[in-house]
Every structure is written in C-alpha cells, then in structure tokens.
Design an enzyme around this catalytic site. Structure first.
Site, PDB file in Angstrom:
ATOM      1  NE  ARG A 185      14.101  -4.938 -11.198  1.00  0.00           N
ATOM      2  CZ  ARG A 185      14.437  -3.949 -10.368  1.00  0.00           C
ATOM      3  NH1 ARG A 185      15.308  -3.022 -10.773  1.00  0.00           N
ATOM      4  NH2 ARG A 185      13.893  -3.860  -9.169  1.00  0.00           N
ATOM      5  CG  ASP A 212      11.672  -5.046  -0.688  1.00  0.00           C
ATOM      6  OD1 ASP A 212      11.216  -5.299  -1.822  1.00  0.00           O
ATOM      7  OD2 ASP A 212      12.248  -3.978  -0.412  1.00  0.00           O
ATOM      8  CD  GLU A 299       9.600   1.646 -12.539  1.00  0.00           C
ATOM      9  OE1 GLU A 299       9.699   1.242 -11.367  1.00  0.00           O
ATOM     10  OE2 GLU A 299       9.935   2.792 -12.893  1.00  0.00           O
ATOM     11  CG  HIS A 326       6.273  -1.269  -2.997  1.00  0.00           C
ATOM     12  ND1 HIS A 326       7.322  -2.030  -3.451  1.00  0.00           N
ATOM     13  CD2 HIS A 326       5.841  -0.559  -4.071  1.00  0.00           C
ATOM     14  CE1 HIS A 326       7.510  -1.794  -4.731  1.00  0.00           C
ATOM     15  NE2 HIS A 326       6.626  -0.915  -5.142  1.00  0.00           N
ATOM     16  CB  THR A 327       5.014  -5.259   2.837  1.00  0.00           C
ATOM     17  OG1 THR A 327       5.356  -6.405   2.031  1.00  0.00           O
ATOM     18  CG2 THR A 327       3.543  -4.960   2.663  1.00  0.00           C
ATOM     19  NE  ARG A 328      10.856  -0.138  -0.628  1.00  0.00           N
ATOM     20  CZ  ARG A 328       9.867   0.511  -1.195  1.00  0.00           C
ATOM     21  NH1 ARG A 328       8.833   0.903  -0.466  1.00  0.00           N
ATOM     22  NH2 ARG A 328       9.889   0.788  -2.482  1.00  0.00           N
TER      23      ARG A 328
END
Length: 345
Positions: A185, A212, A299, A326-328
């Site tokens: 990042r 992801d 963060e 969050h759907t890893r």
C-alpha cells in the site's frame, strides 16, 4: 466509417438483386392494383430495407469511435463489431466482444483502487472476480501491487486483458510484518505522490480494496465525491455480522460499532473508508506503519495522520447499509499431481 458504408452498399446491392424477381412479379399486376396498394408495395420493397440499413450504419458509426483500437481509455459495450461474408452459402455474421469499462468522463473524479496481492492458488480467481466488478465503474484506475521480487506474468496478463486503466507495481516483503500488505500500500501511495502534485487540478479519491472482498457498485458512487475521508460499514468482520460507525441525528460520526477494541480513535476496517487524493498529497508523511503496530491499529494510525473524527463523512445512508463484505476465498484442498503446470488456475 468508410469501410462500414462499403459493407452497407454491398448489403443493399445483394438485397436488391434478390428482390428484383419479386418486384417484377408484383409490378406485372400493378395496373390491376388500387393506387394505395401500389404505394404500400413500393414502401415495403424499397423504403423499409434501405431505411433499416441506414439506421444500422448510423448506430455503428456512433459507437465506432469509442472502440477504436489503441485507445488507452475504452468504452465498455461493443468492443469489436465485424460484419463479413464468408465464402459459400453461409449467412453473414456479426461479432460483438464486450471488454471495456464505461467511457471516461473529464467531469468525474477518478477513483484509485489500491490492491495488494500475493501468489496463492486462488489469486487469479480473486483478481478476476474483482476486475469484473471494477469494469462497471467509470473513471477508475486500479493500482495492483504484488508481494514479489518481480512482476508475475499471471497478474500482468490478467490486468492487460481486463481493459481497465491500471498500474502494476511490485515490492517483496523481505521479512514478516505485523500487517500484510502495508509495504505494498505504501508503494502505491508513493506512486500517487510521484504522479500528481498537491497543486494539480486533478480530482480523485483513494480506496484500499483487497482482492478477496466483494464490492457493491453503489459503494463506488458513494465514495467518488469524498471531501476528506468518507466512511461506511463493512460486512463479516471484527467477529461481527457487520462493523459500522455511530452517526448522530446531525449526520456526524461520534463512535464505532465493533467488538474489537472499540476505544480506538478510528475503529474502522481497511475496506471501510476512502481518502480524498488532494488531502493525501498534502500529507506526505501519511503512510502505513511497518513495525510495532498491533492488530487493528493500522487503519487508526494512518487516519490519525489525516483527519479527526469530526472530519469523517458517513456514507451508505448514514452508515445504515452494507456495501462491502469480507468474503475471503476458501483455500482449495490438496490436489493430486499430474496436471499440466503451465495452465494457470
């Protein structure tokens, strides 16, 4: 367009040859027809086919400039239109390939999506799913940063084939850090600061989107006009069905709905905020920490260098809607050997 009109003339000529016998047969009995029927026959035989072809020519002439080869910024829709006549008695074919994002607009701020990625079995599947979402978003630039000592052909070819505007970078993690993706990042932030100046007229917003996650298209509309930092809920994170932000009746953020360390100054997920590009450029020291950062603090430390809680802009109907999850992807089970290693999965 010249080539296309040649095709139109050819089609008209062929239709004309086929219609001559029927026309002649019809006009043999024209003297016996009432005048009104003569006009209808002439309209059907001559005017309708010609008008239809001219309308098609006008339509393709309108979209053809948007899909000219070699454009850096394409228009999502009909990417290739070909009309050809194979040898023999086969009918003519039309081929349409849909490959481009929406047309670029100079009146819209650009959304810069920063995505760290690393080599794993489901990497290509995750990046493909994400790219199919981003293809629907206007004025989007995808910055993909690999955790690798050199750029891989898997990621490079995938980005090239998407038709998206993108920047492909790489930097390898030489040591295990507290937060995966921080170095990637930061490299993307460096690229933005090297590419744009704080006094440039360019307008944009920066979003940290992992490969992801799953994203609603509405999310990008919500973040596009961020003035400083915009925020929204994130689904399936922090041991909760969703993690959100507390917003008062005046539309101001005053706290956090989370189970993990709710006393953090910014108890928010990486996918739960976006930053105005000019603000980011004006704060050259705002980066993600590489060392000595506890879980969930990345963060907070980053946003503390940019704004206070009073500057936050709640989106998604005052943070009442979940637009990112969050759907890893589940790690595949062990596979038997013997498959062709040259085939990417």
């Amino acid at each position: 367009m010249t080539f296309f009109f040649q095709k139109v003339i050819r089609i008209m000529f062929i239709l004309g040859l086929h219609s001559i016998p029927s026309c002649l047969g019809s006009w043999r009995h024209a003297d016996r027809m009432p005048l009104k029927k003569k006009h209808i026959l002439a309209f059907v035989v001559i005017v309708v086919p010609v008008a239809t072809l001219l309308l098609q020519a006008s339509y393709y002439g309108t979209i053809e400039p948007l899909v000219a080869p070699g454009q850096d910024i394409g228009a999502r829709g009909i990417g290739t239109v070909r009309i050809f006549f194979p040898r023999g008695n086969k009918e003519h074919c039309t081929k349409r390939v849909y490959v481009r994002p929406p047309p670029w607009s100079h009146s819209l701020p650009t959304i810069y999506v920063i995505t760290p990625t690393y080599t794993r079995l489901v990497q290509k599947a995750d990046l493909t799913r994400m790219s199919n979402t981003l293809l629907h978003v206007a004025n989007l630039h995808w910055i993909v940063v690999e955790d690798a000592d050199k750029k891989t052909s898997l990621v490079g070819n995938l980005l090239k084939n998407t038709g998206l505007n993108y920047t492909h970078l790489n930097v390898q993690e030489v040591e295990k850090l507290t937060s995966r993706g921080s170095r990637q990042r930061n490299l993307a932030l460096t690229w933005l600061r090297d590419t744009f100046g704080v006094n440039d007229s360019h307008h944009g917003v920066v979003f940290f989107g992992d490969d992801d996650n799953t994203y609603s298209l509405q999310l990008f509309d919500e973040m596009r006009y961020t003035e400083k930092v915009s925020v929204w809920p994130v689904g399936f994170t922090g041991a909760m069905r969703y993690q959100s932000i507390k917003v008062n009746a005046l539309g101001k953020v005053y706290g956090w709905k989370t189970r993990y360390a709710p006393d953090r100054p910014f108890a928010i997920d990486m996918a739960g905020f976006a930053v105005n590009l000019k603000l980011l450029l004006s704060k050259p020291k705002a980066n993600f920490r590489l060392y000595n950062v506890d879980v969930g603090q990345q963060e907070t430390r980053f946003l503390e260098d940019l704004v206070t809680i009073d500057d936050l802009e709640p989106k998604a109907d005052n943070c009442t809607k979940v637009l990112v999850w969050h759907t890893r992807t589940e790690k595949p089970p062990p596979f038997f050997s013997g498959a062709d290693p040259s085939i990417e999965t």
